[in-house]
Scaffold this active site. Structure first.
Site, mmCIF file in Angstrom:
data_model
loop_
_atom_site.group_PDB
_atom_site.id
_atom_site.type_symbol
_atom_site.label_atom_id
_atom_site.label_comp_id
_atom_site.label_asym_id
_atom_site.label_seq_id
_atom_site.Cartn_x
_atom_site.Cartn_y
_atom_site.Cartn_z
ATOM 1 N N CYS A 1 42.353 26.786 30.009
ATOM 2 C CA CYS A 1 41.154 26.630 30.824
ATOM 3 C C CYS A 1 40.011 27.339 30.105
ATOM 4 O O CYS A 1 40.115 28.534 29.800
ATOM 5 C CB CYS A 1 41.417 27.285 32.176
ATOM 6 S SG CYS A 1 40.013 27.339 33.289
ATOM 7 N N CYS B 1 35.867 21.477 28.794
ATOM 8 C CA CYS B 1 36.671 21.746 29.997
ATOM 9 C C CYS B 1 37.956 20.948 29.840
ATOM 10 O O CYS B 1 37.904 19.768 29.440
ATOM 11 C CB CYS B 1 35.897 21.286 31.231
ATOM 12 S SG CYS B 1 36.878 21.286 32.740
HETATM 13 N N1 DGL Z 1 39.970 23.127 33.318
HETATM 14 C C1 DGL Z 1 38.991 24.137 33.586
HETATM 15 C C2 DGL Z 1 38.216 24.469 32.320
HETATM 16 O O1 DGL Z 1 38.679 24.145 31.250
HETATM 17 C C3 DGL Z 1 38.216 23.711 34.765
HETATM 18 C C4 DGL Z 1 37.199 24.645 35.158
HETATM 19 C C5 DGL Z 1 37.063 24.977 36.578
HETATM 20 O O2 DGL Z 1 38.017 25.162 37.295
HETATM 21 O O3 DGL Z 1 35.912 25.105 36.955
HETATM 22 O O4 DGL Z 1 37.188 25.079 32.316
#
Ligand code: DGL
Length: 259
Positions: free
Chosen positions: A69, A181
């Site tokens: 993430c 993301c």
């Molecule tokens: N998959 C997360 C990232 O890479 C999502 C972000 C979130 O939860 O806002 O940032």
């Protein structure tokens, strides 16, 4: 066991790349969809959730943790590295490769608010882009993670949000679009309908996978098994939505609380 966590289903895009090059490693992934998105939470809240995820993964024998993430990496990885002794692999938007390859000297980035406002992102942009005269068009992907988490990946709403976010980038002549993301690689088929064909889309999945392998090798942590690996994905929200992203060899479990 390789442990992964993300605020939701996005971590599975990183998981797929890791499993491709490390097919014998058992894996355990947390999709903390109940708490998604992390991108709008403050740093202390994100650290708190990352600690919970890390402890769960450690209790379940993870020898390395992939923070799958971008938001969690930017907000919490230094804290996690100080507190726990296992290696952590983080993920950052691929600003460096895009900056090295752009011809128009303009690149676009789509990421969450938490990532784009972070110190780490600011430093990387300065170092690889701004100092080399490359302009970055930043766009927060408001609502995108929420739609994916709600099972509306292929919806008209998704198409219109992406069109709204990408049109100004096209007008400013980007030739690279960085996906900052881990949820966003699932949007690539839709993004391709909007972007002209000459604009390249880059994400960080493969680089993270290579780094995971390298760190396991350096720490002599690679498995010696040559039998098929076991894979478990845990969701804190909706089993059905997570299953749509799972290959057949993955077991899925719902856990209300990670603690
Ligand atoms: N998959 C997360 C990232 O890479 C999502 C972000 C979130 O939860 O806002 O940032």
């Amino acid at each position: 066991m390789i442990g992964f966590f993300d605020s939701g289903i996005g971590g599975t895009s990183i998981w797929s790349e890791v499993v491709k090059i490390l097919p014998y490693e058992d894996t355990l992934l947390i999709a903390d969809s109940k708490n998604a998105p992390y991108g709008t939470k403050n740093k202390d809240e994100v650290i708190f959730l990352c600690e919970k995820n890390t402890e769960f993964l450690l209790e379940n024998d993870s020898k390395i943790i992939v923070v799958a993430c971008n938001t969690a990496t930017t907000q919490a990885i230094s804290y996690l590295r100080e507190k726990y002794s296992v290696p952590f692999i983080g993920i950052e938007p691929a600003i460096k490769p895009a900056s090295l390859q752009t011809k128009t000297k303009v690149i676009g980035i789509l990421a969450t608010q938490g990532t784009l406002n972070s110190k780490l992102f600011h430093q990387t942009s300065q170092l690889f882009a701004v100092r080399n005269g490359i302009k970055i068009i930043e766009q927060i992907g408001y609502g995108l993670v929420e739609l994916i988490e709600n099972g509306q990946l292929n919806s008209p709403k998704m198409f219109s949000l992406l069109k709204k976010y990408l049109t100004p980038m096209i007008a400013q002549n980007i030739d690279y679009l960085v996906l900052g993301c881990t949820h966003y690689p699932y949007l690539i088929p839709i993004i391709k309908q909007i972007l002209p064909a000459h604009i390249q889309i880059v994400d960080s999945g493969r680089a993270v996978a290579r780094q995971t392998k390298k760190v396991l090798e350096q720490n002599q942590l690679l498995t010696s098994s040559v039998y098929s690996a076991k894979h478990l994905w845990i969701t804190t929200k909706n089993r059905n939505i997570l299953s749509q992203f799972a290959p057949q060899n993955v077991q899925i479990k719902y856990l209300e609380k990670i603690s």
